[in-house]
Write a protein that holds these residues in place. Structure first.
Motif, mmCIF file in Angstrom:
data_model
loop_
_atom_site.group_PDB
_atom_site.id
_atom_site.type_symbol
_atom_site.label_atom_id
_atom_site.label_comp_id
_atom_site.label_asym_id
_atom_site.label_seq_id
_atom_site.Cartn_x
_atom_site.Cartn_y
_atom_site.Cartn_z
ATOM 1 N N ALA A 1 0.666 -1.401 -0.326
ATOM 2 C CA ALA A 1 -0.219 0.471 0.012
ATOM 3 C C ALA A 1 0.422 1.356 0.523
ATOM 4 C CB ALA A 1 -1.142 -0.113 1.652
ATOM 5 N N ALA A 2 0.553 2.460 -0.704
ATOM 6 C CA ALA A 2 2.044 3.705 -1.464
ATOM 7 C C ALA A 2 1.233 4.255 -1.124
ATOM 8 C CB ALA A 2 2.793 3.037 -2.893
ATOM 9 N N PHE A 3 0.644 4.660 0.473
ATOM 10 C CA PHE A 3 0.258 6.327 0.916
ATOM 11 C C PHE A 3 1.263 7.372 0.635
ATOM 12 C CE2 PHE A 3 -2.788 2.953 2.687
ATOM 13 C CZ PHE A 3 -3.983 3.101 2.869
ATOM 14 N N GLN B 1 8.033 10.780 0.833
ATOM 15 C CA GLN B 1 7.619 10.591 2.229
ATOM 16 C C GLN B 1 6.054 10.249 1.927
ATOM 17 O OE1 GLN B 1 6.186 14.731 3.926
ATOM 18 N NE2 GLN B 1 5.952 13.434 6.023
ATOM 19 N N TRP B 2 6.781 8.499 2.719
ATOM 20 C CA TRP B 2 5.730 7.540 2.650
ATOM 21 C C TRP B 2 5.561 7.151 3.788
ATOM 22 C CZ3 TRP B 2 5.064 6.686 -2.465
ATOM 23 C CH2 TRP B 2 5.941 7.344 -3.325
ATOM 24 N N ASP B 3 6.350 7.294 5.276
ATOM 25 C CA ASP B 3 6.280 6.659 6.606
ATOM 26 C C ASP B 3 5.231 6.600 7.117
ATOM 27 O OD1 ASP B 3 7.388 8.483 7.472
ATOM 28 O OD2 ASP B 3 9.564 8.079 7.536
ATOM 29 N N THR B 4 4.701 8.775 7.469
ATOM 30 C CA THR B 4 3.543 8.522 7.967
ATOM 31 C C THR B 4 2.180 7.704 8.815
ATOM 32 O OG1 THR B 4 4.011 10.186 7.184
ATOM 33 C CG2 THR B 4 2.099 10.279 9.541
ATOM 34 N N VAL B 5 2.360 6.951 7.530
ATOM 35 C CA VAL B 5 1.140 5.663 7.594
ATOM 36 C C VAL B 5 1.426 4.888 8.780
ATOM 37 C CG1 VAL B 5 1.642 4.148 5.713
ATOM 38 C CG2 VAL B 5 -0.827 3.926 6.418
ATOM 39 N N LEU B 6 3.005 4.289 9.040
ATOM 40 C CA LEU B 6 2.843 3.636 10.079
ATOM 41 C C LEU B 6 2.604 3.784 11.329
ATOM 42 C CD1 LEU B 6 6.805 2.708 7.613
ATOM 43 C CD2 LEU B 6 4.500 1.420 8.547
#
Length: 778
Positions: free
Chosen positions: A430-432, A468-473
């Motif tokens: 999933a690419a958020f 910047q992909w990592d905020t969903v984590l």
């Protein structure tokens, strides 16, 4: 001599009175004069409805909003403004005026001249109630006022309220609502057209081949309601202007004078191509509400009562210089938590940039002469870095059911995010992105319209947001913590979490393959390049914010083993964890400190990426190894010293608290939780966003919680960064279904209740402990 003894005991008695800790009722905002305008409004709400209530020039007004009311352009529209007038008018002046938000029961009461108005919102059903009682008979006029009585073109910066922002693709029209008198009431609704900004974004982002598979929350969305009152009838229409916005009014009047009046507004939202289906839903709400009214008021009051019993932080100090500010800190904690509770059961998350409580924008920025629908940073745009701060405090406050609006919303976006990876890069996961729309795709303006022809269509062409992909984590972490804190079943979240992890695994191997033959480095680790250490350190190699996130999420999932994960998922997560690179360090003044990343090319913002391993990821803190490394980072990193602030989403108060730095935590918490520059003290902002700034309040709540309670290795640390001079009575939640209620008075713990009782053995009190003593805890 007797007189001296008497004076002595009088002084002792006065000190005891002064030292008494507040209770919830002491925090009720009470106003003794009417308001100048809507900027001096008071929030009210319940379920997923929010009101701004004020009395101006003898008339009672309120704006009302409901979660999820997005128009074709993804503006979060208000549903209208109500004006109540009485004859004879009990509110003709300020003499004896009283307006109060009664926190315990969740309602507002306004009284003057033997007349009382009670406003409350049904927590469980979409109904607003206004009840009037007077010792003298009154006539009442209730008007529904709408600025959307006509089409309105949205020009220039006003587009910041929708998803086009600074880059509209042609004229943007806020289409008029349907408003009419019907059955002695007023019906109003907005129905979205079939074509919306969703269609524009899909075409822009080259996803038309999978468009039929994409979740679209905007098409044919209809929202509105019906205003009615007992023994009321339509009278007339009128036109007017409020704060430079013209409007049309629809007035109901009481058929006769009475000592009692009752107005209610029933709301309905439905996504359907057929308006008849929305009408049927509205009629059903009206019919059912007539049967349940009295019962629902009691249930709503019970809900608020239980809400306040679940968690609280009451503060007070005898220090003369800090007395008012420490009281404000406790009051504003409660007031902001109340505002969060007003969207407890929304289908959509509480927006960081105003929630349900925005008002005429000219009172926030005099250049913004726009309609009350305006808020900066969009309506349906969910800026993840901001949203997380709204929801993190709900863990320690035990408001787990309120987190569903944010976490379940993400689950609805999973398919859209996975399709992005499949279409653009032909891999899984999933690419958020940051600046995420409520349909799971990047915001069109932030994605970029003027893009190089060969640029990767899966990327935002944006210097601030690229990679910047990592905020969903962080939201994955909240999902997992639901189980850790409350033992909730999180199986519905596992596919989402694993898919988010898989994206990093597969995408960075995909990028490595494009650069050369090997997909991993010499140590068998992923090369997380290009990346981004939050929104600040750009084109980063192995950003610590990403590494910390991946390590924490995988460790927590592995700890669950087969309890929540399938054997296949467990094996995958274990294998993936072995590919996560280690954190990066450097030296400043011969001291080891955390680095933002292994390397980076430029700085774009002012976020403290170096300390993300402290918060939110908790790899460093009280009772954990190498606390001094994180403390050195806090004190020595020149970027952090330059970035430091209490405003908006800044988290320096949280970092200081997690690191046991009592003086620093106290300083930034007092600044952050001080009264706002508005009549309602928790209407902070605009900061970097808008008023009321919800990530300002959320980060303030988190900081206070961390000053009072932290956990590490099965131990519960009380007062890890709390000044011993500050009296406090708090109830917070910890892992393993644990609640801790403590009273600290005059540097002595006078009450301690831990449930379950066996967890008392895990309590360690750090009140007044030195920084050196805290370093020895691990």
């Amino acid at each position: 001599m007797k007189n001296r003894v008497f004076i002595f005991w009088l002084l002792v008695a006065s000190l005891k009175i002064e030292a008494q800790l507040p209770v919830l009722e002491n925090y009720n905002p009470v106003w003794k004069t009417q308001s100048i305008n809507a900027s001096e409004s008071m929030p009210l709400g319940g379920g997923d409805i929010g009101l701004n209530v004020w009395v101006e020039k003898g008339a009672l007004y309120f704006y009302f909003s409901k979660s999820g009311c997005f128009d074709e352009h993804n503006t979060l529209l208000k549903l209208g403004r109500i004006k109540l007038e009485f004859s004879p008018n009990p509110f003709k002046d300020n003499h004896g005026f009283h307006q109060e938000l009664v926190l315990e029961d969740g309602y507002i009461k306004i009284s003057q001249n033997n007349t009382e108005v009670k406003l409350w919102v049904d927590v469980f059903n979409p109904v607003i109630h206004v009840e009037i009682e007077s010792k003298s008979s009154l006539k009442m006029a209730a008007s529904y006022e709408s600025w959307r009585y006509k089409n309105r073109e949205v020009i220039g910066k006003e587009n910041n309220a929708n998803s086009y922002k600074w880059a509209p693709q042609g004229p943007v029209i806020t289409y008029q609502d349907s408003i009419s008198f019907e059955n002695n009431g007023i019906k109003f609704y907005h129905k979205n057209r079939t074509q919306t900004v969703f269609d524009v974004a899909v075409k822009q982002q080259k996803l038309e081949a999978v468009k039929s598979q994409l979740m679209n929350p905007l098409k044919d969305l209809t929202f509105g309601g019906f205003m009615t009152g007992k023994h009321m009838k339509p009278e007339d229409n009128y036109y007017g202007v409020y704060q430079n916005t013209d409007f049309k009014g629809y007035r109901l009047v009481s058929e006769k004078s009475s000592k009692k009046h009752h107005l209610k507004i029933v709301l309905n939202t439905l996504q359907s191509a057929q308006i008849d289906e929305w009408n049927a839903g509205l009629r059903n709400e009206l019919e059912v509400d007539a049967l349940r009214e009295k019962r629902q008021e009691k249930q709503t009051q019970l809900w608020w009562s239980q809400f306040w019993k679940r968690s609280f932080v009451f503060t007070q100090t005898l220090q003369p210089k800090a007395k008012d500010s420490v009281f404000q800190m406790g009051q504003n904690y409660q007031l902001f938590r109340y505002m969060l509770g007003c969207n407890a059961y929304g289908k959509h998350p509480t927006k960081f940039n105003g929630g349900l409580f925005t008002y005429d924008p000219v009172f926030t920025n005099t250049d913004f002469n726009f309609t009350p629908d305006f808020r900066n940073w969009g309506g349906g745009t969910m800026t993840q870095q901001n949203q997380r701060l709204v929801y993190y405090p709900m863990l320690k406050s035990g408001d787990f059911d309120m987190m569903d609006a944010q976490l379940d919303y993400y689950v609805t976006l999973l398919k859209n995010a996975e399709l992005r990876s499949e279409v653009y890069w032909q891999h899984k996961g999933a690419a958020f992105t940051e600046q995420l729309e409520n349909y799971g795709l990047p915001n069109p303006a932030e994605y970029g319209w003027n893009r190089p022809e060969e640029y990767d269509p899966g990327m935002q062409y944006n210097a601030w947001l690229e990679y910047q992909w990592d905020t969903v984590l962080e939201f994955c972490n909240m999902m997992i913590e639901q189980k850790a804190y409350a033992g909730r079943n999180i199986k519905k979240y596992i596919p989402f979490i694993v898919s988010c992890l898989r994206f990093f695994d597969e995408h960075y191997q995909y990028l490595a393959k494009k650069r050369g033959h090997k997909t991993l480095d010499a140590n068998g680790h992923l090369v997380l390049y290009p990346g981004s250490a939050v929104e600040t350190y750009k084109m980063a190699n192995n950003a610590n914010s990403t590494i910390a996130a991946l390590r924490v999420i995988t460790t927590k999932l592995i700890a669950f083993e087969s309890e929540s994960l399938s054997d296949e998922d467990l094996t995958y997560v274990q294998d993936f964890q072995a590919r996560i690179p280690p954190l990066n360090f450097r030296e400043i003044n011969h001291q080891k400190v955390l680095s933002p990343a292994k390397s980076w090319e430029r700085i774009n913002n002012t976020e403290a990426a170096q300390l993300y391993p402290v918060f939110p990821w908790g790899l460093y803190g009280i009772g954990k190894p190498d606390l001094v490394v994180a403390q050195n980072t806090y004190f020595l990193d020149k970027d952090l010293l330059k970035f430091r602030s209490h405003i908006g989403w800044k988290q320096d108060n949280i970092f200081a608290a997690r690191l046991g730095l009592t003086n620093e935590a106290a300083e930034y918490t007092l600044r952050k939780m001080a009264n706002a520059d508005r009549r309602f003290p928790a209407f902070w902002g605009p900061g970097f966003d808008w008023v009321p700034d919800h990530n300002w309040g959320g980060s303030g709540m988190i900081g206070m919680q961390e000053m009072l309670l932290q956990e590490a290795n099965g131990k519960i640390y009380l007062f890890p960064a709390w000044p011993k001079e500050w009296n406090v009575h708090f109830k917070l939640h910890a892992s393993n279904n644990t609640t801790i209620e403590v009273t600290l008075e005059n540097e002595i713990i006078t009450y301690l209740n831990v449930l379950p009782e066996e967890r008392k053995n895990d309590i360690i009190v750090l009140l007044g402990k030195s920084n050196e003593a805290k370093k020895m805890l691990n």
